[in-house]
Design an enzyme around this catalytic site. Structure first.
Site, PDB file in Angstrom:
ATOM      1  N   GLY A   1       1.908   8.758   1.872  1.00 24.12           N
ATOM      2  CA  GLY A   1       1.714  10.195   1.982  1.00 24.12           C
ATOM      3  C   GLY A   1       2.426  10.753   3.195  1.00 24.12           C
ATOM      4  O   GLY A   1       3.392  10.169   3.691  1.00 24.12           O
ATOM      5  N   SER A   2       1.938  11.858   3.693  1.00 26.59           N
ATOM      6  CA  SER A   2       2.608  12.547   4.794  1.00 26.59           C
ATOM      7  C   SER A   2       2.419  11.805   6.110  1.00 26.59           C
ATOM      8  O   SER A   2       1.423  11.094   6.319  1.00 26.59           O
ATOM      9  CB  SER A   2       2.064  13.967   4.933  1.00 26.59           C
TER      10      SER A   2
ATOM     11  N   CYS B   1       9.748  11.402  -0.860  1.00 32.24           N
ATOM     12  CA  CYS B   1       9.939  11.120   0.564  1.00 32.24           C
ATOM     13  C   CYS B   1      11.337  10.583   0.838  1.00 32.24           C
ATOM     14  O   CYS B   1      11.846  10.692   1.961  1.00 32.24           O
ATOM     15  CB  CYS B   1       8.890  10.136   1.055  1.00 32.24           C
TER      16      CYS B   1
ATOM     17  N   GLU C   1       3.440   4.149   4.181  1.00 26.37           N
ATOM     18  CA  GLU C   1       4.732   4.622   3.660  1.00 26.37           C
ATOM     19  C   GLU C   1       4.672   6.138   3.753  1.00 26.37           C
ATOM     20  O   GLU C   1       3.954   6.792   3.011  1.00 26.37           O
ATOM     21  CB  GLU C   1       4.920   4.137   2.222  1.00 26.37           C
ATOM     22  N   LEU C   2       5.439   6.687   4.699  1.00 28.32           N
ATOM     23  CA  LEU C   2       5.262   8.084   5.091  1.00 28.32           C
ATOM     24  C   LEU C   2       6.476   8.941   4.725  1.00 28.32           C
ATOM     25  O   LEU C   2       7.137   8.693   3.740  1.00 28.32           O
ATOM     26  CB  LEU C   2       4.935   8.137   6.581  1.00 28.32           C
TER      27      LEU C   2
ATOM     28  N   LYS D   1      -8.151   5.324  -4.044  1.00 25.55           N
ATOM     29  CA  LYS D   1      -8.412   6.762  -4.018  1.00 25.55           C
ATOM     30  C   LYS D   1      -7.115   7.479  -4.379  1.00 25.55           C
ATOM     31  O   LYS D   1      -6.211   7.605  -3.565  1.00 25.55           O
ATOM     32  CB  LYS D   1      -8.885   7.245  -2.643  1.00 25.55           C
TER      33      LYS D   1
ATOM     34  N   TRP E   1       0.431  12.294  -4.769  1.00 24.15           N
ATOM     35  CA  TRP E   1       0.530  12.938  -6.081  1.00 24.15           C
ATOM     36  C   TRP E   1       1.926  12.937  -6.676  1.00 24.15           C
ATOM     37  O   TRP E   1       2.086  13.161  -7.867  1.00 24.15           O
ATOM     38  CB  TRP E   1       0.053  14.398  -5.975  1.00 24.15           C
ATOM     39  N   ASN E   2       2.972  12.680  -5.881  1.00 19.97           N
ATOM     40  CA  ASN E   2       4.325  12.933  -6.379  1.00 19.97           C
ATOM     41  C   ASN E   2       4.838  11.882  -7.364  1.00 19.97           C
ATOM     42  O   ASN E   2       5.694  12.176  -8.196  1.00 19.97           O
ATOM     43  CB  ASN E   2       5.304  13.095  -5.211  1.00 19.97           C
TER      44      ASN E   2
ATOM     45  N   GLU F   1      10.292  17.732   6.953  1.00 19.07           N
ATOM     46  CA  GLU F   1      10.284  17.369   5.541  1.00 19.07           C
ATOM     47  C   GLU F   1       9.766  18.555   4.720  1.00 19.07           C
ATOM     48  O   GLU F   1       8.611  18.947   4.850  1.00 19.07           O
ATOM     49  CB  GLU F   1       9.408  16.143   5.310  1.00 19.07           C
TER      50      GLU F   1
END
Length: 471
Positions: free
Chosen positions: A222-223, A278, A244-245, A169, A145-146, A377
């Site tokens: 995401g996370s 991130c 990509e975390l 998604k 979402w960021n 984080e």
């Protein structure tokens, strides 16, 4: 603005459920729209459409695929203001940052991907064999979402140029940007089934998509926590995977580096997008002897640059975090920081006439790198200042994290900073405040992910390599 259909096989269709996703404006706490919600049955339809489309799309010429991406790029340009308005509403990103980083950055990255696309060698001739790259197949793209438009774009641009197809998604927190993008794509000549969108929960739609037997690759941003689960799913039937975390990125000020510029680099990172990135440089690692100087620059920065408030006001530099849940999480970290370190600025609650999930920008000093606020984080406007006694210790502190996504080094000169940067175990590093090139690949080491995205290297991520032996 209301979207009661989802986009599958080149058509706007009714989903299999009447449920909707309510989209909240985090600056006002009001539901400003709803979007259709998909379920596992819709996932099956979308994946089937993408699988059918792949057979012919993978055989299109590279020039034709470039044309499709150019059409999408032009459509985004035409609706730039619409995207900006929606992102301010669903995310709360500040007015000017939304314009420059949320939308204009999309245009820059797509433009440079097209300009550099010829660097991908789809056929290489060698003695006795040819090396051929082709699209990986159906990609399940799960985005956060960021950066609701750019995180989609980074996947979509590269996979389309590679010859792959996609089922997207988007995040349920910020899905409207994805629907706007689907409207743009619907007006292009992109073949049916190449792009599909299934908005919904991670537990149903996400799991059905990433675990689908006809999905060839999972691309997730995401996370790290969620990424671990997706990694396990990918192993079950040996899917290709791109992750990509998270990050806990270091910014090292060397003994004779420019302290004011180093402070600005980290403070910009926690102010821009309310620190919800991130790659945010949330650990500022400085010589112990320069602590007082650095603290002074932090206070000066806040006085001159920080204005918390509604994103619709162009004068405000930081908007809310994305949700009440996010706000509570950030304040839990701030409470921990008050027990673990010295509070320099912030740490209080922000009151707004419009309500909203605002967090006061907060900086802690004399932080031990082993503490919670230095290791985890936070994903909010919180900075930890950590001191060192010699450069070897600074490098050790910078690398003492499970993450390795981003970093920065400020030295007396570029050569000194470059030498230190080479010793950091992280994917991208800013040298003395250099600008990030939108054509450069992005991705991390360790638990910050697998693979790279953006530019020609990002295109290669969505290809398989075939060897053809010949006389």
């Amino acid at each position: 603005m209301k979207y009661d259909k989802i986009y599958i096989d080149g058509e706007w269709v009714k989903p299999s459920t009447s449920d909707v996703i309510e989209v909240e404006n985090p600056a006002t706490e009001e539901i400003f729209t709803t979007v259709a919600k998909a379920n596992s049955e819709d996932v099956d339809k979308a994946v089937e459409a993408a699988a059918r489309a792949f057979k012919s799309f993978n055989e299109t010429s590279y020039e034709e695929r470039q044309k499709y991406v150019e059409e999408i790029l032009n459509g985004i340009k035409e609706r730039q203001e619409d995207f900006e308005k929606v992102i301010r509403q669903e995310l709360g990103s500040s007015y000017n940052y939304t314009k420059s980083a949320q939308v204009e950055q999309v245009i820059k990255e797509m433009t440079l991907a097209l300009e550099n696309a010829d660097k991908v060698k789809f056929t290489e001739h060698h003695d006795g064999f040819d090396l051929v790259r082709e699209g990986v197949g159906v990609v399940a793209a799960v985005t956060p979402w960021n950066f609701p438009l750019n995180q989609i774009q980074r996947k979509l641009t590269c996979l389309l140029l590679a010859g792959a197809t996609v089922v997207l998604k988007p995040s349920t927190k910020t899905p409207v940007s994805a629907f706007l993008l689907a409207e743009v794509i619907d007006k292009t000549s992109l073949p049916k089934g190449v792009f599909n969108i299934v908005p919904g929960s991670g537990s149903e739609v996400g799991d059905a998509l990433t675990g689908h037997e006809k999905v060839d690759m999972i691309s997730f941003t995401g996370s790290t926590k969620v990424g671990r689960g997706i990694y396990e799913q990918a192993k079950s039937n040996i899917k290709n995977i791109h992750l990509e975390l998270g990050g806990k990125s270091p910014n090292i000020l060397l003994p004779k580096g420019d302290a004011k510029r180093a402070v600005k680099q980290s403070m910009d990172a926690i102010i821009n997008n309310a620190g919800q990135a991130c790659s945010a440089l949330t650990r500022l690692i400085i010589p112990e002897s320069r602590l007082e100087e650095v603290e002074g620059y932090v206070k000066q920065y806040v006085e001159e640059n920080v204005r918390v408030g509604n994103p619709e006001d162009e004068n405000n530099t930081i908007g809310p975090v994305v949700s009440k849940e996010a706000q509570d999480r950030v304040y839990d970290y701030i409470d921990s920081g008050k027990q673990e370190a010295t509070l320099l600025i912030g740490g209080g609650r922000v009151e707004s006439e419009d309500k909203g999930y605002y967090v006061e920008p907060t900086v802690f000093t004399k932080v031990d790198n082993k503490t919670k606020i230095a290791q985890e984080e936070i994903f909010g406007p919180v900075l930890s200042i950590i001191t060192y006694n010699d450069v070897d210790e600074a490098i050790e502190i910078a690398n003492d994290t499970t993450y390795g996504l981003y970093g920065a080094v400020f030295g007396e000169n570029d050569e000194e900073a470059y030498d230190v940067a080479k010793k950091l175990r992280t994917g991208s590093i800013i040298i003395n405040g250099a600008a990030r090139n939108p054509a450069a690949p992005f991705g991390g080491y360790k638990q910050s992910g697998i693979g790279k995205e953006i530019g020609w290297i990002g295109i290669e991520e969505y290809t398989e390599t075939k060897v053809l032996f010949k006389e």
